[in-house]
Design an enzyme around this catalytic site. Structure first.
Site, short mmCIF file in Angstrom:
data_model
loop_
_atom_site.label_atom_id
_atom_site.label_comp_id
_atom_site.label_asym_id
_atom_site.label_seq_id
_atom_site.Cartn_x
_atom_site.Cartn_y
_atom_site.Cartn_z
N LYS B 76 0.86 -1.19 0.00
CA LYS B 76 0.00 0.00 0.00
C LYS B 76 0.89 1.24 0.00
CE LYS B 76 -3.88 2.03 2.67
NZ LYS B 76 -4.80 1.83 3.82
N SER B 151 -9.91 2.15 3.13
CA SER B 151 -8.99 2.88 2.30
C SER B 151 -8.02 2.02 1.48
CB SER B 151 -8.14 3.83 3.17
OG SER B 151 -7.31 3.09 4.04
N SER B 175 -10.20 -0.36 7.18
CA SER B 175 -9.59 -0.13 5.87
C SER B 175 -8.96 -1.36 5.22
CB SER B 175 -8.53 0.97 5.96
OG SER B 175 -9.15 2.23 6.01
#
Lengths: 479, 487
Positions: B76, B151, B175
């Site tokens: 990420k 997210s 997330s």
């Protein structure tokens, strides 16, 4: 109207750690800008603080030294504000749960009286960096070497009533932190600086007046002058029918005045809250005890011991114990020469004068305490005269070397051999027959003065090396 | 090759079926072909990936293969990666090349994994749909008109679309688990303190936790083993041995007590979601687990509490983005205040600004006690709820998300509705507990996930139960038709 002055101090002490409070970057004064700032000090994205254990120990030691309450649990908070030299946009500090709690510090004032000043608390925090405005036309530079340096902020109650008391308090703090070796105490480098909260009130009034906070005072002398000039200002303001504004002021040493730093119509809202990146600091009794056991002898105790064990006057003991390196030096000298008073005279006299003259610290003195002790020993055993001792001191200071070797090499030995002195005496008597006649016929009360002449002649003949006591004795017999 | 799980890739690499370089190149080609539409990657690190693959291959040939040697993964874009742009999905850090590796990045590299690139995300991890990313939203591979969740939408979508077998992600309020649910993959949020946060760009420090997203519980176990571990650079990281999660997956779950919170299994639950979760729970019951009712009396306070604590922390965590030292700086600032105001105004998106404002408000003098202090108290009550519930149960189950993936723009107009997305996931963050989401069915062709929450540091038990469930069912093997084995 008679005014009472009310002063509270916030003393910032930079701790003498190897690395910063929350990062591994080195703490080293005077380096190239931004060379002692790592990713954490620069607040790069993703970086986190880790508390330097050394810092906790130092704060606890300070607390123990002043017999304060030590918090078993203390909490770091974030104080939020924007400033270019504050990389994270907040300062990590302590507010509601500081590491050191209440205490009382006793001051010895010059007139011999004692004064109690209460400590509100002492807390740990990180220092900010520095903004540099001079070297960049139309721009400012940021140096983050100092960012993240560990500080302990010592906050007093508004218990001081004169600038002299404030200076004495500051000196006391300076003495304690340097004794503990938790700070170098270098005020000129900002290692110890203070903010003074100053207000006045009519004598006898209970309620406190509005205070002004004078920021960043960095010498003992300036503390005294800044407070004095601020008190004058406040008296003028009130006498003119005005009111003192609660504000932050700066002391300008060149103009000897204080002036407002920034106008704050509303108090800054720092939005303090516990820092979620740091755990509360939890201390157990064993840890605190181990630090207590490691405390060195502190100024008060040392002063008492110097008075008792060395038979020094209160004044001498006070002077000799204000700074630990000087006290340590003195002790070595006294133990070496076994004459504590003579040792005190030399340390506070010749040695201190020389240090002042060259503006160096005791640690930089070219003459070791042992050497000075040996020098005094040679005075005591009569090897050298007082005058020779001063000569020898000079030589050792500038050229170094051993006491006995230098005495030998420079022919500084005083002559105590009675045969040698006797023959010199005989010569002086033979060369000055008229004076001898005069002396012998003079009444007893006049003789004393005349006797000095013969001593002087013998000393001259011996090139100052004859032992004066021996000369006296032999002259008396011969005349 | 792209349909292989991490476990299968490790076996294939070991048997010489193909090399790390071969699978790495093959997946890079696949990303270049498919990702322009999905937008799950912000940066591809092709050169570094091929070099890492080569060194993994030579380590293997020397008999020094360990951990995830040669397995392609993605990070990420919230984890600092040395020499690579690390943007956190924000214009603010679009020009930020991290000068250091996050501890997690180092750990994963040390285990031999090969990083293909950095995945897209909501700006500073603030969002539940990936629509707040400065780099544009990620599309859900199951239906490109729909959001992947957020997210960690980039990581979840990349795994779902078979662009990588596994990816790292972070979870502050759901997330990892919510996008895993919406993309039909498996995602684990470990216990707070299990994985180092050093080098992971902070959103809300007391809630943020890194974890893996992969297709199976087994792959998540393998990834987590390489990510987790004590780190002296993170004061909140716990010094506790990392278990071999992958070695306890086949344990029996006979007698395992699964708690069903009565606050979740009631009339409010989406009925289709409820049916799928019930089916999944019945599978587990048939395998020997016991289902028990548990009580989480403060469950309804979790969202309001979270939306005080998280913005409070983020409002100060994001103060460092001031245009002074790195990141975005506005053009020609006229003074310091202008530099601050315009740099931050121009580079932060609306959702980030909203949360900074809320956070600043709840920490302000006069409001602190009413909001922040109160929220901390409720947070302790939520933690206590779980301690009590775990006396009766070994795991707590619920849906992972309210529903399947929603359409772009559907919830952006109403932040409160968007915040409700995290209903089931937030409590585990507030309580610092491990939790995970695994696929448990499809509704009109869109996946939905079931969530497990475990006791502190009991990731192994949670992964064991999830693996057992995946042995009995095949929801985790389903793939979006466009991106499945056919393509």
């Amino acid at each position: 109207m008679e005014w009472e002055i009310v002063i509270g101090l916030e003393v910032h002490v930079q701790l003498k750690t190897n690395s910063k409070i929350f990062s591994g970057a080195a703490v080293d004064f005077g380096q190239e800008p931004n060379t002692n700032a790592c990713a954490i000090d620069l607040a790069l994205p993703g970086t986190l603080p880790v508390l330097n254990a050394e810092v906790t120990a130092m704060a606890v030691k300070f607390g123990l030294a002043v017999d304060a309450e030590i918090s078993r649990r203390s909490v770091f908070e974030r104080k939020n504000y924007f400033y270019p030299d504050l990389p994270k946009g907040y300062q990590t500090t302590q507010l509601d749960e500081p590491i050191v709690g209440k205490a009382t510090i006793m001051l010895e004032l010059e007139d011999g009286t004692e004064k109690a000043v209460r400590l509100h608390h002492a807390h740990l925090e990180e220092d900010a960096g520095k903004s540099l405005h001079e070297d960049f036309a139309g721009m400012s530079g940021i140096d983050l070497n100092r960012a993240g340096t560990a500080l302990i902020e010592i906050v007093s109650e508004p218990d001081m009533r004169s600038s002299e008391e404030a200076v004495t308090f500051l000196k006391k703090i300076h003495s304690i932190v340097t004794y503990l070796d938790i700070s170098d105490g270098e005020m000129s480098q900002g290692s110890l600086r203070c903010d003074a909260n100053v207000s006045i009130r009519p004598m006898g009034q209970e309620e406190l007046g509005t205070r002004a906070e004078i920021k960043n005072i960095n010498s003992f002398r300036f503390v005294e002058r800044a407070i004095a000039v601020e008190v004058e200002r406040q008296i003028d303001v009130i006498s003119d029918g005005g009111t003192v504004a609660q504000e932050t002021r700066l002391y300008d040493a060149d103009k000897n005045e204080t002036r407002p730093m920034r106008s704050k119509e509303v108090a800054n809202d720092y939005r303090y809250f516990p820092c979620p990146d740091l755990l509360p600091v939890e201390l157990d009794d064993a840890y605190i005890q181990s630090l207590k056991d490691s405390l060195p002898e502190l100024p008060d105790a040392k002063r008492k011991r110097f008075s008792q064990d060395y038979g020094l006057s209160k004044y001498d003991a006070n002077l000799l114990t204000q700074e630990r390196p000087l006290a340590d030096y003195y002790e070595l000298v006294a133990d070496e020469c076994k004459d504590s008073k003579l040792a005190a005279n030399w340390v506070m006299g010749e040695l201190s004068a020389q240090l002042n003259k060259e503006d160096i610290k005791i640690s930089a003195a070219p003459l070791s305490a042992i050497t000075l002790g040996q020098l005094i020993t040679r005075v005591i055993d009569g090897t050298i005269s007082g005058k020779q001792a001063k000569q020898l001191f000079e030589l050792l200071w500038t050229e170094g070397g051993e006491v006995d070797q230098t005495i030998e090499a420079k022919g500084l030995k005083q002559v105590s051999d009675s045969g040698a002195i006797e023959s010199m005496t005989d010569q002086v008597i033979a060369d000055n027959s008229q004076q001898v006649e005069n002396y012998r016929s003079a009444p007893e009360d006049k003789r004393k003065k005349m006797f000095g002449f013969f001593v002087g002649q013998v000393m001259k003949l011996s090139q100052g090396q004859a032992n004066p006591a021996e000369v006296n004795k032999i002259l008396k017999e011969k005349l | 090759m792209h349909n292989k799980t991490i476990r299968e890739i490790l076996n294939d690499l070991a048997s010489g079926e193909y090399s790390s370089r071969e699978i790495t190149s093959s997946l890079l080609d696949r990303i270049k072909k498919l990702d322009p539409e999905l937008n799950s990657f912000i940066s591809l690190t092709e050169d570094q990936a091929l070099a890492a693959a080569d060194s993994a291959d030579s380590a293997r040939s020397r008999g020094e293969a360990k951990g995830l040697c040669g397995v392609p993964i993605a990070h990420k874009d919230i984890f600092c990666t040395k020499g690579v742009r690390t943007s956190a999905g924000s214009k603010m850090l679009d020009n930020f090349i991290a000068p250091y590796d996050a501890t997690l990045v180092k750990n994963v590299a040390d285990s031999g994994a090969v990083c293909l690139g950095k995945t897209n995300m909501d700006e500073f991890a603030m969002g539940s749909s990936n629509e707040t990313s400065y780099y544009g939203p990620v599309k859900n591979p199951w239906d490109t008109d729909r959001v992947p969740g957020g997210s960690s939408g980039g990581s979840a979508a990349a795994v779902a679309a078979r662009l990588v077998p596994g990816a790292t992600a972070t979870d502050t309020g759901g997330s990892i688990r919510q996008p895993a649910s919406l993309c039909g993959v498996t995602g684990v949020k470990p216990t707070y303190g299990r994985v180092s946060r050093y080098g992971m760009i902070a959103f809300a420090s007391s809630l943020d936790q890194a974890g893996p997203i992969a297709r199976t519980a087994e792959d998540c176990a393998l990834l987590l083993e390489s990510m987790a571990g004590f780190d002296p650079m993170d004061s909140t990281c716990i010094d506790k041995q990392v278990p071999k999660y992958s070695e306890s997956l086949t344990d029996s779950i006979k007698g395992l007590r699964i708690g069903l919170p009565k606050q979740y299994f009631n009339a409010d639950i989406n009925s289709e979601v409820g049916t799928l979760v019930d089916n999944a729970l019945n599978e587990l019951k048939n395998a020997g687990a016991e289902l028990v009712e548990v009580d989480l009396p403060h469950a309804d306070l979790a969202i309001p509490t979270y939306y005080v604590v998280a913005p409070a922390e983020c409002s100060t965590n994001l103060s460092r983005y001031d245009g002074v030292r790195y990141g975005y700086r506005c053009e020609d600032p006229k003074d310091l205040k202008d530099l601050y105001c315009r740099s931050r105004s121009e580079a932060f998106g609306d959702e980030v600004k909203r949360r900074i404002l809320v956070g600043t408000y709840v920490l302000s003098a006069g409001f602190y006690d009413a909001y922040y202090r109160q929220a901390q108290k409720i947070r302790r009550l939520v933690q206590q709820d779980y301690i009590t519930a775990f006396e009766k149960a070994d795991l707590i189950a619920s849906p992972a998300a309210l529903s399947t993936a929603f359409k772009f723009g559907e919830k952006t107009a109403d932040p409160i509705q968007m915040y409700q997305e995290d209903l089931y996931t937030i409590p585990a963050n507030l309580a610092g507990l491990p939790a995970m989401s695994m696929p448990c069915g499809l509704i009109e062709g869109l996946p939905i996930g079931m969530q497990f929450v475990g006791r502190q540091f009991e990731e192994a038990r949670m992964l064991n139960a999830a693996h057992q469930y995946q042995m009995l069912t095949d929801w985790h093997t389903q793939s979006p038709s466009e991106y499945g084995s056919a393509k």
